[in-house]
Design a protein around this motif. Sequence first.
Motif, PDB file in Angstrom:
ATOM      1  N   TYR A   1       0.836  -1.205   0.000  1.00  0.00           N
ATOM      2  CA  TYR A   1       0.000   0.000   0.000  1.00  0.00           C
ATOM      3  C   TYR A   1       0.871   1.256   0.000  1.00  0.00           C
TER       4      TYR A   1
ATOM      5  N   VAL B   1       1.127   4.385  -2.650  1.00  0.00           N
ATOM      6  CA  VAL B   1       0.982   5.783  -2.242  1.00  0.00           C
ATOM      7  C   VAL B   1       2.122   6.618  -2.828  1.00  0.00           C
TER       8      VAL B   1
ATOM      9  N   TRP C   1       1.622   7.040  -6.551  1.00  0.00           N
ATOM     10  CA  TRP C   1       0.503   7.943  -6.827  1.00  0.00           C
ATOM     11  C   TRP C   1       0.922   9.386  -6.585  1.00  0.00           C
TER      12      TRP C   1
ATOM     13  N   ASP D   1      -0.732   9.491   2.479  1.00  0.00           N
ATOM     14  CA  ASP D   1      -1.827   8.967   1.667  1.00  0.00           C
ATOM     15  C   ASP D   1      -3.124   9.767   1.784  1.00  0.00           C
ATOM     16  N   SER D   2      -3.112  10.899   2.462  1.00  0.00           N
ATOM     17  CA  SER D   2      -4.364  11.615   2.723  1.00  0.00           C
ATOM     18  C   SER D   2      -5.046  12.101   1.445  1.00  0.00           C
TER      19      SER D   2
ATOM     20  N   MET E   1      -4.657  10.950  -1.661  1.00  0.00           N
ATOM     21  CA  MET E   1      -5.070   9.782  -2.436  1.00  0.00           C
ATOM     22  C   MET E   1      -6.351   9.180  -1.864  1.00  0.00           C
ATOM     23  N   ARG E   2      -6.401   9.022  -0.537  1.00  0.00           N
ATOM     24  CA  ARG E   2      -7.607   8.461   0.082  1.00  0.00           C
ATOM     25  C   ARG E   2      -8.806   9.363  -0.157  1.00  0.00           C
ATOM     26  N   GLU E   3      -8.611  10.668  -0.014  1.00  0.00           N
ATOM     27  CA  GLU E   3      -9.715  11.609  -0.217  1.00  0.00           C
ATOM     28  C   GLU E   3     -10.257  11.523  -1.640  1.00  0.00           C
TER      29      GLU E   3
ATOM     30  N   LEU F   1      -9.870   9.021  -3.865  1.00  0.00           N
ATOM     31  CA  LEU F   1     -10.424   7.707  -4.190  1.00  0.00           C
ATOM     32  C   LEU F   1     -11.756   7.472  -3.489  1.00  0.00           C
ATOM     33  N   PHE F   2     -11.885   7.920  -2.259  1.00  0.00           N
ATOM     34  CA  PHE F   2     -13.130   7.723  -1.533  1.00  0.00           C
ATOM     35  C   PHE F   2     -14.239   8.629  -2.039  1.00  0.00           C
TER      36      PHE F   2
ATOM     37  N   GLN G   1     -11.368   8.836  -9.611  1.00  0.00           N
ATOM     38  CA  GLN G   1     -10.277   7.917  -9.869  1.00  0.00           C
ATOM     39  C   GLN G   1      -9.718   8.197 -11.254  1.00  0.00           C
TER      40      GLN G   1
END
Length: 132
Positions: free
Chosen positions: A24, A28, A31, A90-91, A93-95, A97-98, A102
């Motif tokens: 993971y 990150v 990305w 990863d903040s 990327m997570r924001e 993607l969630f 994408q």
Amino acid sequence: MTSALPVSIEEEQEQAKLNAEASYMAQVVVWNVKMILTARNLSQASLASALGIKRASMSKKLKGEIAWSLEDLVKAAMSLETTPQKLMDDSLMREMLFNGVQNEKAAGGNTRPRLFVESVPSVGLEPTLRRF
């Protein structure tokens, strides 16, 4: 010849968890590097030069086929004028993607991330790819 010691299920699960976390974090870094390259309109070749590697190797790093060493991470951060910590954060990327934003692989093999680009429906005026 040494024989392998028996490994408990808990140890196997812990090892699998560690492997998943490492994978993971590698995703990150890739990305974040792609996002910075895109935002600053930089090429893979320029980053490869800063890392002292060939562009083909840089491409493989950005596809996750070659692992990032700590040395590569530090050199990339310096070249991209950021910190290794930010490349591992990863903040964003997570924001993205969630929230359903994408990036898809662009036509023609271009894998640079495209920020907030929505597809436009075809209207029939697009150029053809036929050669005359």
